[in-house]
Motif scaffolding. Structure first.
Motif, short mmCIF file in Angstrom:
data_model
loop_
_atom_site.label_atom_id
_atom_site.label_comp_id
_atom_site.label_asym_id
_atom_site.label_seq_id
_atom_site.Cartn_x
_atom_site.Cartn_y
_atom_site.Cartn_z
N PRO A 1 0.82 -1.22 0.00
CA PRO A 1 0.00 0.00 0.00
C PRO A 1 0.86 1.27 0.00
O PRO A 1 0.35 2.34 -0.32
CB PRO A 1 -0.80 -0.12 1.30
N LEU A 2 2.12 1.13 0.35
CA LEU A 2 2.99 2.32 0.42
C LEU A 2 3.76 2.51 -0.87
O LEU A 2 4.80 3.15 -0.87
CB LEU A 2 3.97 2.17 1.56
N GLU A 3 3.27 1.92 -1.96
CA GLU A 3 4.07 1.90 -3.18
C GLU A 3 4.64 3.26 -3.57
O GLU A 3 5.82 3.34 -3.91
CB GLU A 3 3.28 1.29 -4.33
N PRO A 4 3.87 4.34 -3.51
CA PRO A 4 4.47 5.64 -3.90
C PRO A 4 5.67 6.03 -3.04
O PRO A 4 6.69 6.44 -3.56
CB PRO A 4 3.31 6.63 -3.70
N VAL A 5 5.52 5.84 -1.72
CA VAL A 5 6.64 6.14 -0.80
C VAL A 5 7.81 5.21 -1.09
O VAL A 5 8.96 5.62 -1.18
CB VAL A 5 6.20 5.99 0.67
N ASN A 6 7.47 3.91 -1.23
CA ASN A 6 8.50 2.92 -1.50
C ASN A 6 9.26 3.21 -2.79
O ASN A 6 10.47 3.06 -2.86
CB ASN A 6 7.87 1.53 -1.59
N ARG A 7 8.50 3.63 -3.80
CA ARG A 7 9.16 3.92 -5.07
C ARG A 7 10.09 5.12 -4.95
O ARG A 7 11.15 5.17 -5.56
CB ARG A 7 8.13 4.17 -6.17
N ALA A 8 9.68 6.10 -4.14
CA ALA A 8 10.54 7.26 -3.93
C ALA A 8 11.83 6.85 -3.23
O ALA A 8 12.92 7.26 -3.62
CB ALA A 8 9.80 8.31 -3.10
N LEU A 9 11.69 5.98 -2.21
CA LEU A 9 12.88 5.51 -1.49
C LEU A 9 13.74 4.63 -2.40
O LEU A 9 14.96 4.65 -2.32
CB LEU A 9 12.47 4.75 -0.23
N PHE A 10 13.07 3.86 -3.24
CA PHE A 10 13.79 3.02 -4.21
C PHE A 10 14.64 3.90 -5.13
O PHE A 10 15.81 3.61 -5.40
CB PHE A 10 12.79 2.21 -5.02
N TRP A 11 14.05 5.00 -5.56
CA TRP A 11 14.76 5.95 -6.42
C TRP A 11 15.97 6.52 -5.68
O TRP A 11 17.07 6.58 -6.21
CB TRP A 11 13.80 7.07 -6.83
N PHE A 12 15.75 6.89 -4.42
CA PHE A 12 16.84 7.44 -3.59
C PHE A 12 17.96 6.41 -3.42
O PHE A 12 19.14 6.71 -3.62
CB PHE A 12 16.28 7.84 -2.22
N ASN A 13 17.58 5.17 -3.11
CA ASN A 13 18.58 4.11 -2.95
C ASN A 13 19.34 3.85 -4.24
O ASN A 13 20.54 3.63 -4.23
CB ASN A 13 17.91 2.81 -2.49
N ASP A 14 18.58 3.86 -5.33
CA ASP A 14 19.17 3.61 -6.64
C ASP A 14 20.26 4.65 -6.93
O ASP A 14 21.36 4.33 -7.35
CB ASP A 14 18.07 3.66 -7.69
N LYS A 15 19.93 5.91 -6.70
CA LYS A 15 20.89 6.99 -6.96
C LYS A 15 22.07 6.88 -6.02
O LYS A 15 23.22 7.05 -6.43
CB LYS A 15 20.21 8.37 -6.81
#
Lengths: 268, 217
Positions: free
Chosen positions: A74-88
């Motif tokens: 359910p937190l996909e938007p937050v998770n995706r933002a953190l995923f982007w941060f981790n990726d970078k």
């Protein structure tokens, strides 16, 4: 590294963790509402010629249930933002440092990796014990004893080489899972990557099982953990790079692979 | 819980062994409708073949072609594609299905090759082989640094040969992972949307030359 940088990194990590936890708490009612329908939506009814669903090896590898590993996100938007941060952070900060580590001869880095891993043996032993797995507890304690002494603080792995005693990969998240605690929901932790609500919360008591926690101050501890992570990444065969390169949606692939692996780890 | 699991597993293994012992001497495996070749032999041939090509052939393009031929001979990409699409397979038209199989084949091949290439210089250990009904499971282990990575191949008889229908790396099934992430995309964008995204990814992959495996030593 500079202490100020480390401190900033620590506060970043903590605040990220807090934000994601708060977000989780806020999303709880949503979770309850979304979870059943989300799961029902992804569950596949075994079709007539669904060779994966009626796989005779299912009980070993899939535990009978085809999609038991699937967890609501359910937190996909937050998770995706953190995923982007981790990726970078991975591509621009962590991996370049790890590449620098590759100047050090590989046997040395492997040895250091084993030393850090040896420090996790108490955690693994306690996790085995909490699940009443006597044999595995014995294996971990023997490994700790032998490798810490004859193996020069874990630099070598005589327990494996002499008696074929393998590491028992258990942690507190798996202990909770063993007693029926579900993952809750999928969570991406800042810098730490894929996790679940259960496994994320299990990290907090888990840090007390780390001998370094009792030996070092905060900055030293953080530096050691960062060093261990980067060192082990320098030994990795660029798994994450190939995943990002080959997948349409790396976020989804990583999430589903992680959940599948955790479900399998809890099971055995 | 682990105790009962253990007993049931033990029971399963014993029954399997007992039935093998009883069934094997009087009649060859072929009689049961299974290919004559041992599943492990099939996997060994493919994996060793791939690793040999990787070690000997210097030219990247010819290497890729040879490996591709080896993989396509042993992997049933149609079955894998069907598994990856899951329930949506029944909704897809014949045209969509064949497009999907073609795209998926190329994508999965890139993934599998990427992984196996990363372990070119490592040792492969062959573990147990199990045959259950008409399926086989072959265990292989690749030594990488301080860990041994388990890669299991699942096979079933197809056109009188054992063919791989799933690869399980560290307890993560490739087909299942594809299925759950593709189902997510299918739910949001439908079959045409997924096909379009796959096409884009492939174009991107074709445009770039695969990165050389970085020396870790």
């Amino acid at each position: 590294m500079e202490p100020r940088l480390l401190r900033r990194l620590a506060s970043l990590l903590l605040s990220g963790l807090l934000v994601s936890l708060l977000a989780t708490a806020g999303a709880m009612p949503v979770l309850a509402a979304v979870a059943p329908s989300a799961v029902a939506g992804t569950l596949s009814g075994p079709g007539e010629d669904d060779f994966i669903a009626d796989d005779p090896f299912a009980e070993d590898l899939y535990n009978g249930e085809l999609d038991d590993a699937i967890l609501a996100d359910p937190l996909e938007p937050v998770n995706r933002a953190l995923f982007w941060f981790n990726d970078k952070s991975y591509f621009y900060l962590i991996k370049p440092v790890a590449r620098g580590f590759r100047l050090v001869p590989e046997p040395l880095r492997s040895g250091v990796d084993r030393m850090f891993d040896n420090l996790k043996a108490p955690l693994r032993a306690v996790s085995c014990l909490l699940q009443w797995r006597w044999r595995q507890t014995g294996v971990e304690l023997t490994r700790l004893l032998v490798n810490s002494t004859c193996g020069l603080a874990g630099f070598y792995d005589p327990a494996l080489n002499w008696w074929d005693l393998r590491k028992q990969d258990e942690d507190f998240g798996q202990v909770l899972g063993h007693y029926g605690v579900g993952g809750g929901c999928y969570l991406v932790l800042p810098l730490l990557g894929p996790s679940t609500l259960r496994d994320g919360l299990a990290l907090l008591p888990q840090s007390y099982a780390d001998p370094l926690y009792w030996m070092l101050h905060r900055d030293g501890l953080l530096g050691c953990r960062a060093g261990a992570l980067v060192n082990s990444l320098s030994l990795d065969a660029d798994t994450y790079e190939s995943l990002v390169r080959e997948q349409i949606d790396p976020y989804l692939f990583l999430r589903d692979a992680y959940l599948q692996r955790r479900a399998a780890q809890v099971r055995d | 819980m682990s105790f009962t699991l253990c007993t049931s597993r033990l029971l399963a293994v014993t029954t399997l062994l007992a039935s093998l012992l009883v069934a094997l001497p009087p009649m060859p495996v072929q009689a049961a409708g299974l290919p004559a070749e041992e599943p492990t032999a099939v996997i060994r041939q493919t994996v060793d073949g791939i690793l040999e090509q990787l070690r000997t052939l210097p030219d990247a393009q010819s290497r890729r072609d040879r490996i591709s031929a080896l993989v396509r001979g042993q992997f049933s990409f149609e079955l894998m594609a069907q598994g990856a699409m899951g329930p949506y397979w029944h909704q897809a038209s014949a045209q969509q299905r064949s497009t999907f199989v073609a795209l998926f084949t190329e994508l999965l091949e890139a993934t599998y090759m990427g992984r196996i290439t990363a372990y070119t210089n490592e040792q492969v250990r062959y573990g147990q082989q199990q045959v259950r009904q008409n399926r086989a499971l072959v265990e292989t282990y690749i030594q990488s640094g301080n860990t041994e990575i388990p890669i299991f191949y699942k096979l079933l008889p197809h056109q009188d040969r054992w063919q791989v229908y799933d690869v399980v790396i560290e307890e993560v099934s490739l087909v299942r992972t594809y299925r759950s992430s593709y189902t997510d995309i299918l739910r949001r964008r439908g079959i045409p949307g997924l096909l379009q995204e796959m096409e884009q990814k492939l174009e991107q992959l074709r445009a770039e030359t695969p990165p050389a495996v970085e020396e870790r030593a």
